[in-house]
Design an enzyme around this catalytic site. Sequence first.
Site, PDB file in Angstrom:
ATOM      1  CG  ASN A   1      -0.505  -0.139   2.384  1.00  0.00           C
ATOM      2  OD1 ASN A   1       0.540  -0.867   2.674  1.00  0.00           O
ATOM      3  ND2 ASN A   1      -1.129   0.339   3.638  1.00  0.00           N
ATOM      4  CB  VAL A   2       1.606   3.716  -2.181  1.00  0.00           C
ATOM      5  CG1 VAL A   2       2.227   5.020  -2.557  1.00  0.00           C
ATOM      6  CG2 VAL A   2       2.522   2.678  -2.665  1.00  0.00           C
ATOM      7  CD  GLU A   3      -1.537   4.637   4.478  1.00  0.00           C
ATOM      8  OE1 GLU A   3      -1.002   5.574   5.458  1.00  0.00           O
ATOM      9  OE2 GLU A   3      -2.254   3.865   4.928  1.00  0.00           O
TER      10      GLU A   3
ATOM     11  CD  GLU B   1      -5.389  -5.967  -1.508  1.00  0.00           C
ATOM     12  OE1 GLU B   1      -5.172  -4.481  -1.267  1.00  0.00           O
ATOM     13  OE2 GLU B   1      -6.163  -6.482  -0.719  1.00  0.00           O
TER      14      GLU B   1
ATOM     15  CB  CYS C   1      -8.751  -5.167  -2.964  1.00  0.00           C
ATOM     16  SG  CYS C   1      -8.075  -3.278  -2.833  1.00  0.00           S
TER      17      CYS C   1
HETATM   18  N1  THU Z   1      -5.457  -1.705   2.549  1.00  0.00           N
HETATM   19  C1  THU Z   1      -4.786  -2.301   1.706  1.00  0.00           C
HETATM   20  O1  THU Z   1      -3.859  -2.158   1.252  1.00  0.00           O
HETATM   21  N2  THU Z   1      -5.642  -3.494   1.193  1.00  0.00           N
HETATM   22  C2  THU Z   1      -6.777  -3.898   1.805  1.00  0.00           C
HETATM   23  O2  THU Z   1      -7.339  -4.835   1.115  1.00  0.00           O
HETATM   24  C3  THU Z   1      -7.171  -3.326   2.826  1.00  0.00           C
HETATM   25  C4  THU Z   1      -6.528  -2.052   3.336  1.00  0.00           C
HETATM   26  C5  THU Z   1      -4.635  -0.517   3.044  1.00  0.00           C
HETATM   27  C6  THU Z   1      -5.308   0.750   2.745  1.00  0.00           C
HETATM   28  C7  THU Z   1      -4.699   1.804   3.935  1.00  0.00           C
HETATM   29  O3  THU Z   1      -3.284   2.274   3.519  1.00  0.00           O
HETATM   30  C8  THU Z   1      -4.477   0.776   5.042  1.00  0.00           C
HETATM   31  O4  THU Z   1      -4.484  -0.510   4.572  1.00  0.00           O
HETATM   32  C9  THU Z   1      -5.416   1.073   6.208  1.00  0.00           C
HETATM   33  O5  THU Z   1      -6.654   1.034   5.833  1.00  0.00           O
END
Ligand code: THU
Length: 147
Positions: free
Chosen positions: A62-64, A75, A109
């Site tokens: 994940n990349v915020e 995903e 996702c």
């Molecule tokens: N997140 C994912 O990367 N995939 C998921 O299926 C659930 C949530 C991430 C998004 C966010 O950066 C962090 O988890 C907290 O919600």
Amino acid sequence: MTEAGPTPSAAGEAGTTAYDIDWEGLRTRAIEMMRRAYAPYSSFPVGVAGLVDDGRVVAGCNVENAAYGVALCAECGMVSELHATGGGRLVAVSCVGRDGEPLMPCGRCRQLLWENGGPTCLLLARGGILSMADLLPRAFDRDDLDS
Ligand code: THU
């Protein structure tokens, strides 16, 4: 729930079975990706790895963003790598959270996994192996666009 017991039971689209899948290898790759996540806002790193029907493994983290709503889930990166490296169908996926344990994909996702793996794509969950048909029953997909 689709069982991944000692006998092959769940067929992927390329004939891959739950028995053939190196689940521990996939989870190890997902954990490696989770450690590369950019998650300074949630402090919740996520990693995911997927086996493609030609044997490739694709992965993402994940990349915020300071604009919280545009965060990319792990995903998203994995599906982008899938297409960027030649396409194909996902047959098995391992997604982990910061403890390295299986994480259930969020709703959006699940839709991404459905599009790229279909109902037979398998997911490593805490209690065992689930299929996308378990995760997203009565899914919306391209067939609905024809109706
Ligand atoms: N997140 C994912 O990367 N995939 C998921 O299926 C659930 C949530 C991430 C998004 C966010 O950066 C962090 O988890 C907290 O919600």
